[in-house]
Design an enzyme around this catalytic site. Sequence first.
Site, short mmCIF file in Angstrom:
data_model
loop_
_atom_site.label_atom_id
_atom_site.label_comp_id
_atom_site.label_asym_id
_atom_site.label_seq_id
_atom_site.Cartn_x
_atom_site.Cartn_y
_atom_site.Cartn_z
N GLY A 51 0.78 -1.23 0.00
CA GLY A 51 0.00 0.00 0.00
C GLY A 51 0.81 1.28 0.00
N ASP A 107 0.16 3.34 4.12
CA ASP A 107 -0.81 4.07 3.31
C ASP A 107 -1.91 4.69 4.16
OD1 ASP A 107 -1.86 1.56 3.94
OD2 ASP A 107 -2.49 1.05 1.91
N ASP A 110 -6.36 2.70 9.71
CA ASP A 110 -7.79 2.39 9.73
C ASP A 110 -8.14 1.86 11.13
OD1 ASP A 110 -10.40 1.79 9.05
OD2 ASP A 110 -9.91 0.02 7.88
N LYS A 138 -8.11 7.50 8.91
CA LYS A 138 -9.57 7.50 9.02
C LYS A 138 -9.96 7.99 10.40
CE LYS A 138 -10.67 3.91 5.70
NZ LYS A 138 -11.25 2.59 5.45
N VAL A 160 -11.49 3.77 0.46
CA VAL A 160 -10.87 4.56 -0.60
C VAL A 160 -9.85 3.74 -1.38
CG1 VAL A 160 -11.22 6.75 0.60
CG2 VAL A 160 -9.11 5.47 0.99
N ASP A 166 -5.56 -0.21 -2.59
CA ASP A 166 -6.23 -1.14 -3.49
C ASP A 166 -7.57 -1.61 -2.97
OD1 ASP A 166 -5.07 -2.79 -1.34
OD2 ASP A 166 -5.77 -4.48 -2.56
N ARG A 172 -4.37 0.46 -7.54
CA ARG A 172 -3.17 1.05 -6.92
C ARG A 172 -2.55 2.11 -7.83
NH1 ARG A 172 -1.99 -1.95 -2.31
NH2 ARG A 172 -2.20 -4.20 -2.44
P1 IMP Z 1 -5.79 -1.38 9.70
O1 IMP Z 1 -7.27 -1.67 9.74
O2 IMP Z 1 -5.45 -0.05 10.32
O3 IMP Z 1 -5.02 -2.53 10.27
O4 IMP Z 1 -5.43 -1.27 8.15
C1 IMP Z 1 -4.84 -2.32 7.47
C2 IMP Z 1 -4.63 -2.11 6.02
O5 IMP Z 1 -5.91 -2.17 5.42
C3 IMP Z 1 -4.04 -0.79 5.54
O6 IMP Z 1 -2.64 -0.74 5.57
C4 IMP Z 1 -4.55 -0.80 4.10
O7 IMP Z 1 -3.69 -1.57 3.28
C5 IMP Z 1 -5.90 -1.47 4.23
N1 IMP Z 1 -6.99 -0.48 4.26
C6 IMP Z 1 -7.64 0.05 5.32
N2 IMP Z 1 -8.58 0.93 4.92
C7 IMP Z 1 -8.51 0.94 3.57
C8 IMP Z 1 -9.23 1.68 2.54
O8 IMP Z 1 -10.11 2.51 2.78
N3 IMP Z 1 -8.86 1.39 1.26
C9 IMP Z 1 -7.88 0.51 0.93
N4 IMP Z 1 -7.18 -0.17 1.84
C10 IMP Z 1 -7.51 0.04 3.15
MG MG Z 2 -4.65 -3.38 0.90
#
Ligand code: IMP
Ligand code: MG
Length: 188
Positions: A51, A107, A110, A138, A160, A166, A172
């Site tokens: 990402g 990237d 979340d 976010k 997004v 992606d 991407r």
């Molecule tokens: P986490 O939920 O913070 O562990 O996020 C994990 C991974 O999910 C991020 O590094 C992204 O690769 C992917 N991700 C989370 N939200 C999005 C989004 O809105 N679009 C695309 N990938 C996302």
């Molecule tokens: Mg991803």
Amino acid sequence: MKPVTHSDMQEDLERVLFEESTILRRIDELAATITAQYQGRELTVIAVLNGSLIFAADLLRRIPLPLKLDCLSVASYHGGTTTTGSVVFKQIILPDIAGRHILILDDILDSGVTLAAIREKLSSKRPLSVKICVLLRKLKPRLRPVEADHVGFNIGDEFVVGYGLDYMERYRNLPCIGVLRKDRINPA
Ligand code: IMP
Ligand code: MG
């Protein structure tokens, strides 16, 4: 040469959040802040693939410091649009970061599950410091307590794509960042 257009992918967007020029302007600012912060220090950047690939490429070329670059690859999503809660590290040997200042690049922040797991793993290797830089954050409650030290843009809780992000490994290479149309997301 024919101009490159991304119209097919653009049509899958509900709306564009950040145009390429806006992203690059913000990256100029982030790079200036990071350059000032790590002046005279031994910086190692750890980019979280896939990402952060495009973000890292644009950001790092704007940081005129003698830094080292390593990459980590983790899987936490398994194709959907919400986190599964488990983070799998895809490499057996982690970079040697003892005694160095670490800046993790990702990237998007979340749920926080991915970055919390990465920070924990790297912190166990005795670095001098660990900071986190994300292009997008976010605005929502996190599942794990993790904050970013540098943030490109805050966004709402929407899915997004583009500029490295992606959906099922697509989009991407879209130069902008936009909200993916709901009817393009496969029901789980
Ligand atoms: P986490 O939920 O913070 O562990 O996020 C994990 C991974 O999910 C991020 O590094 C992204 O690769 C992917 N991700 C989370 N939200 C999005 C989004 O809105 N679009 C695309 N990938 C996302
Ligand atoms: Mg991803």
